[in-house]
Design a protein around this motif. Structure first.
Motif, PDB file in Angstrom:
ATOM      1  N   VAL A 109       0.937  -0.782  -0.352  1.00 46.48           N
ATOM      2  CA  VAL A 109       0.060  -0.008   0.268  1.00 46.48           C
ATOM      3  C   VAL A 109       0.432   1.026   0.268  1.00 46.48           C
ATOM      4  O   VAL A 109       2.066   1.679   0.896  1.00 46.48           O
ATOM      5  N   ILE A 110       0.492   2.004  -0.595  1.00 48.30           N
ATOM      6  CA  ILE A 110       1.446   2.833  -1.201  1.00 48.30           C
ATOM      7  C   ILE A 110       1.015   4.602  -1.134  1.00 48.30           C
ATOM      8  O   ILE A 110      -0.482   4.654  -1.778  1.00 48.30           O
ATOM      9  N   TYR A 111       1.526   5.585  -0.888  1.00 48.97           N
ATOM     10  CA  TYR A 111       1.517   6.696  -0.778  1.00 48.97           C
ATOM     11  C   TYR A 111       1.711   7.595  -1.823  1.00 48.97           C
ATOM     12  O   TYR A 111       2.810   8.168  -1.981  1.00 48.97           O
ATOM     13  N   LEU A 155      -3.562   6.967  -2.378  1.00 52.48           N
ATOM     14  CA  LEU A 155      -3.377   5.932  -2.025  1.00 52.48           C
ATOM     15  C   LEU A 155      -3.399   5.009  -3.557  1.00 52.48           C
ATOM     16  O   LEU A 155      -4.009   4.759  -4.822  1.00 52.48           O
ATOM     17  N   LEU A 156      -2.511   4.135  -3.255  1.00 51.99           N
ATOM     18  CA  LEU A 156      -2.110   3.025  -4.645  1.00 51.99           C
ATOM     19  C   LEU A 156      -1.529   2.068  -4.023  1.00 51.99           C
ATOM     20  O   LEU A 156      -0.674   1.389  -3.039  1.00 51.99           O
ATOM     21  N   LEU A 181      -8.040   2.307   3.695  1.00 53.38           N
ATOM     22  CA  LEU A 181      -7.938   3.415   3.693  1.00 53.38           C
ATOM     23  C   LEU A 181      -6.759   4.365   3.436  1.00 53.38           C
ATOM     24  O   LEU A 181      -5.420   3.300   4.141  1.00 53.38           O
ATOM     25  N   ILE A 182      -6.193   5.905   3.525  1.00 58.22           N
ATOM     26  CA  ILE A 182      -5.173   6.228   3.394  1.00 58.22           C
ATOM     27  C   ILE A 182      -4.645   6.705   5.056  1.00 58.22           C
ATOM     28  O   ILE A 182      -3.749   6.750   5.096  1.00 58.22           O
ATOM     29  N   ASN A 183      -5.893   7.011   5.380  1.00 55.98           N
ATOM     30  CA  ASN A 183      -5.154   6.959   6.961  1.00 55.98           C
ATOM     31  C   ASN A 183      -4.343   8.457   7.148  1.00 55.98           C
ATOM     32  O   ASN A 183      -4.894   8.915   6.724  1.00 55.98           O
TER      33      ASN A 183
END
Length: 196
Positions: free
Chosen positions: A12-14, A59-60, A179-181
């Motif tokens: 999970v990356i930003y 989010l990717l 979720l990106i949180n």
């Protein structure tokens, strides 16, 4: 859908602003571009599930599992975006977004599917973008949440433009239940599985 870690690897990356949703250059014209491979030492066979264009962030999901990628891209999984738009978006524009609007796609007209859309009453708490958004002295801006089950190229940008409120900043904040949180720009988290 659940996949065990022993079979595949998932991240999970930003995705930061200004990065392409690919891992290396496939074209000599892209030599000056930034790629996801520059953020982390990802394993062979890694792929982005869906894409975010160069000017979009957030989010990717990445995976080595092609079946997971196909599942997420099959329109069964919701993707939520926060868009900062030029001007104070109206209830009428929100209703048009919800109902579906006509946009251009591949040189043809395309009617977007009905979706969830709402104005955000507060500015979302997101990391600062590397490239500054224009100042408020050029006019007010507002934020909208748009949740889609489809993902045509630059769809959210085209949708807000179609209702008269061009997107200035676009951040994907959710894919399914992920979720990106409080993730920060460029952050990479490896997870055992992607629970969507």
């Amino acid at each position: 859908m659940e996949v065990s870690k022993s079979e595949h690897r998932h991240f999970v990356i930003y995705k930061p602003y200004g990065y392409l949703s690919q891992f290396k250059s496939h074209d000599s014209k892209q030599q000056s571009k930034k790629f996801l491979g520059g953020l982390h030492g990802f394993p062979e066979g890694i792929m982005a599930i869906g894409r975010l264009d160069e000017k979009s962030e957030g989010l990717l999901l990445l995976t080595t599992d092609g079946k997971m990628s196909d599942f997420v891209n099959s329109q069964k999984v919701e993707k939520e975006y926060y868009a900062q738009v030029d001007g104070i978006i109206t209830d009428e524009a929100i209703n048009l977004l919800r109902a579906g609007v006509e946009i251009g796609f591949d040189g043809k007209k395309y009617q977007t599917r009905p979706c969830k859309a709402s104005k955000l009453n507060e500015i979302p708490d997101l990391p600062k973008r590397s490239q500054k958004i224009r100042d408020d002295k050029h006019g007010p801006t507002s934020w909208v949440s748009i949740t889609l089950n489809e993902g045509k190229f630059r769809q959210v940008r085209k949708m807000t433009s179609a209702v008269g409120f061009p997107t200035l900043r676009l951040v994907r904040v959710r894919v399914g239940d992920i979720l990106i949180n409080t993730m920060q720009t460029g952050e990479v988290v490896e997870v055992d599985q992607l629970l969507l």
